[in-house]
Design a protein around this motif. Structure first.
Motif, mmCIF file in Angstrom:
data_model
loop_
_atom_site.group_PDB
_atom_site.id
_atom_site.type_symbol
_atom_site.label_atom_id
_atom_site.label_comp_id
_atom_site.label_asym_id
_atom_site.label_seq_id
_atom_site.Cartn_x
_atom_site.Cartn_y
_atom_site.Cartn_z
ATOM 1 N N LYS A 88 0.842 -1.206 0.000
ATOM 2 C CA LYS A 88 0.000 0.000 0.000
ATOM 3 C C LYS A 88 0.876 1.254 0.000
ATOM 4 O O LYS A 88 0.647 2.187 -0.765
ATOM 5 C CB LYS A 88 -0.921 -0.024 1.217
ATOM 6 N N GLU A 89 1.897 1.264 0.861
ATOM 7 C CA GLU A 89 2.804 2.409 0.919
ATOM 8 C C GLU A 89 3.618 2.512 -0.359
ATOM 9 O O GLU A 89 3.875 3.598 -0.862
ATOM 10 C CB GLU A 89 3.732 2.285 2.126
ATOM 11 N N SER A 90 4.022 1.381 -0.899
ATOM 12 C CA SER A 90 4.782 1.357 -2.142
ATOM 13 C C SER A 90 3.962 1.937 -3.280
ATOM 14 O O SER A 90 4.473 2.690 -4.113
ATOM 15 C CB SER A 90 5.200 -0.081 -2.462
ATOM 16 N N GLY A 91 2.680 1.622 -3.322
ATOM 17 C CA GLY A 91 1.786 2.151 -4.349
ATOM 18 C C GLY A 91 1.626 3.662 -4.225
ATOM 19 O O GLY A 91 1.603 4.376 -5.225
ATOM 20 N N LYS A 92 1.526 4.157 -2.986
ATOM 21 C CA LYS A 92 1.397 5.607 -2.770
ATOM 22 C C LYS A 92 2.660 6.326 -3.238
ATOM 23 O O LYS A 92 2.590 7.362 -3.893
ATOM 24 C CB LYS A 92 1.145 5.900 -1.286
ATOM 25 N N THR A 93 3.795 5.749 -2.879
ATOM 26 C CA THR A 93 5.069 6.353 -3.272
ATOM 27 C C THR A 93 5.203 6.374 -4.788
ATOM 28 O O THR A 93 5.613 7.374 -5.382
ATOM 29 C CB THR A 93 6.245 5.575 -2.641
ATOM 30 N N GLU A 94 4.832 5.272 -5.418
ATOM 31 C CA GLU A 94 4.907 5.189 -6.879
ATOM 32 C C GLU A 94 4.003 6.228 -7.524
ATOM 33 O O GLU A 94 4.386 6.893 -8.492
ATOM 34 C CB GLU A 94 4.497 3.782 -7.325
ATOM 35 N N ASN A 95 2.805 6.407 -6.969
ATOM 36 C CA ASN A 95 1.867 7.417 -7.489
ATOM 37 C C ASN A 95 2.415 8.832 -7.311
ATOM 38 O O ASN A 95 2.253 9.689 -8.187
ATOM 39 C CB ASN A 95 0.501 7.284 -6.820
ATOM 40 N N ILE A 96 3.084 9.081 -6.189
ATOM 41 C CA ILE A 96 3.658 10.404 -5.940
ATOM 42 C C ILE A 96 4.730 10.700 -6.982
ATOM 43 O O ILE A 96 4.772 11.790 -7.568
ATOM 44 C CB ILE A 96 4.241 10.498 -4.505
ATOM 45 N N PHE A 97 5.608 9.697 -7.260
ATOM 46 C CA PHE A 97 6.662 9.895 -8.261
ATOM 47 C C PHE A 97 6.095 10.043 -9.663
ATOM 48 O O PHE A 97 6.587 10.843 -10.459
ATOM 49 C CB PHE A 97 7.684 8.754 -8.202
ATOM 50 N N LYS A 98 5.042 9.317 -9.969
ATOM 51 C CA LYS A 98 4.400 9.451 -11.287
ATOM 52 C C LYS A 98 3.821 10.851 -11.437
ATOM 53 O O LYS A 98 3.967 11.499 -12.471
ATOM 54 C CB LYS A 98 3.299 8.405 -11.468
ATOM 55 N N ASP A 99 3.143 11.307 -10.367
ATOM 56 C CA ASP A 99 2.538 12.649 -10.391
ATOM 57 C C ASP A 99 3.635 13.714 -10.503
ATOM 58 O O ASP A 99 3.494 14.680 -11.265
ATOM 59 C CB ASP A 99 1.703 12.870 -9.125
ATOM 60 N N LEU A 100 4.736 13.516 -9.770
ATOM 61 C CA LEU A 100 5.844 14.462 -9.833
ATOM 62 C C LEU A 100 6.443 14.500 -11.238
ATOM 63 O O LEU A 100 6.709 15.579 -11.773
ATOM 64 C CB LEU A 100 6.916 14.078 -8.808
ATOM 65 N N GLY A 101 6.638 13.367 -11.844
ATOM 66 C CA GLY A 101 7.164 13.302 -13.205
ATOM 67 C C GLY A 101 6.247 14.001 -14.185
ATOM 68 O O GLY A 101 6.704 14.727 -15.085
ATOM 69 N N LYS A 102 4.937 13.786 -14.024
ATOM 70 C CA LYS A 102 3.951 14.428 -14.903
ATOM 71 C C LYS A 102 4.019 15.944 -14.761
ATOM 72 O O LYS A 102 4.004 16.675 -15.747
ATOM 73 C CB LYS A 102 2.552 13.916 -14.553
ATOM 74 N N ARG A 103 4.125 16.424 -13.534
ATOM 75 C CA ARG A 103 4.190 17.874 -13.295
ATOM 76 C C ARG A 103 5.478 18.475 -13.852
ATOM 77 O O ARG A 103 5.468 19.590 -14.383
ATOM 78 C CB ARG A 103 4.049 18.174 -11.808
#
Length: 100
Positions: free
Chosen positions: A4-19
């Protein structure tokens, strides 16, 4: 780290990359917009520079005799200063030698 934490972290990095990608796109378009906005002013500055160079050149041609007189006067003044310094240091040197 659980899934669950790994998924959140992955989503944060994906969102950061998109931004970051969006920011790079925005910067590229802003650069083009600024380039277009200031191109007219840059061209005007170039024209003004050329006009100013022509005016200065004409001024120098019309007033060359004054410049020649000034140059000659400055040269004479420089020679007089050189003589004055030479004389002043010569006197100082003679006084120092006499004191020895």
């Amino acid at each position: 780290m659980n899934e669950k934490e790994s998924g959140k972290t992955e989503n944060i990095f994906k969102d950061l990359g998109k931004r970051i990608d969006e920011l790079i796109g925005d910067l590229s378009s802003a650069k083009e917009n600024l380039k277009d906005e200031y191109s007219g002013q840059i061209e005007e500055l170039k024209r003004n520079k050329e006009t100013l160079q022509q005016e200065i050149s004409g001024f120098k041609e019309r007033n060359q005799h004054h410049f020649d007189e000034i140059e000659s006067s400055l040269e004479r003044a420089g020679q007089e200063l050189k003589k004055a310094f030479t004389a002043a240091f010569s006197v100082k040197t003679k006084k120092e030698e006499a004191e020895k």
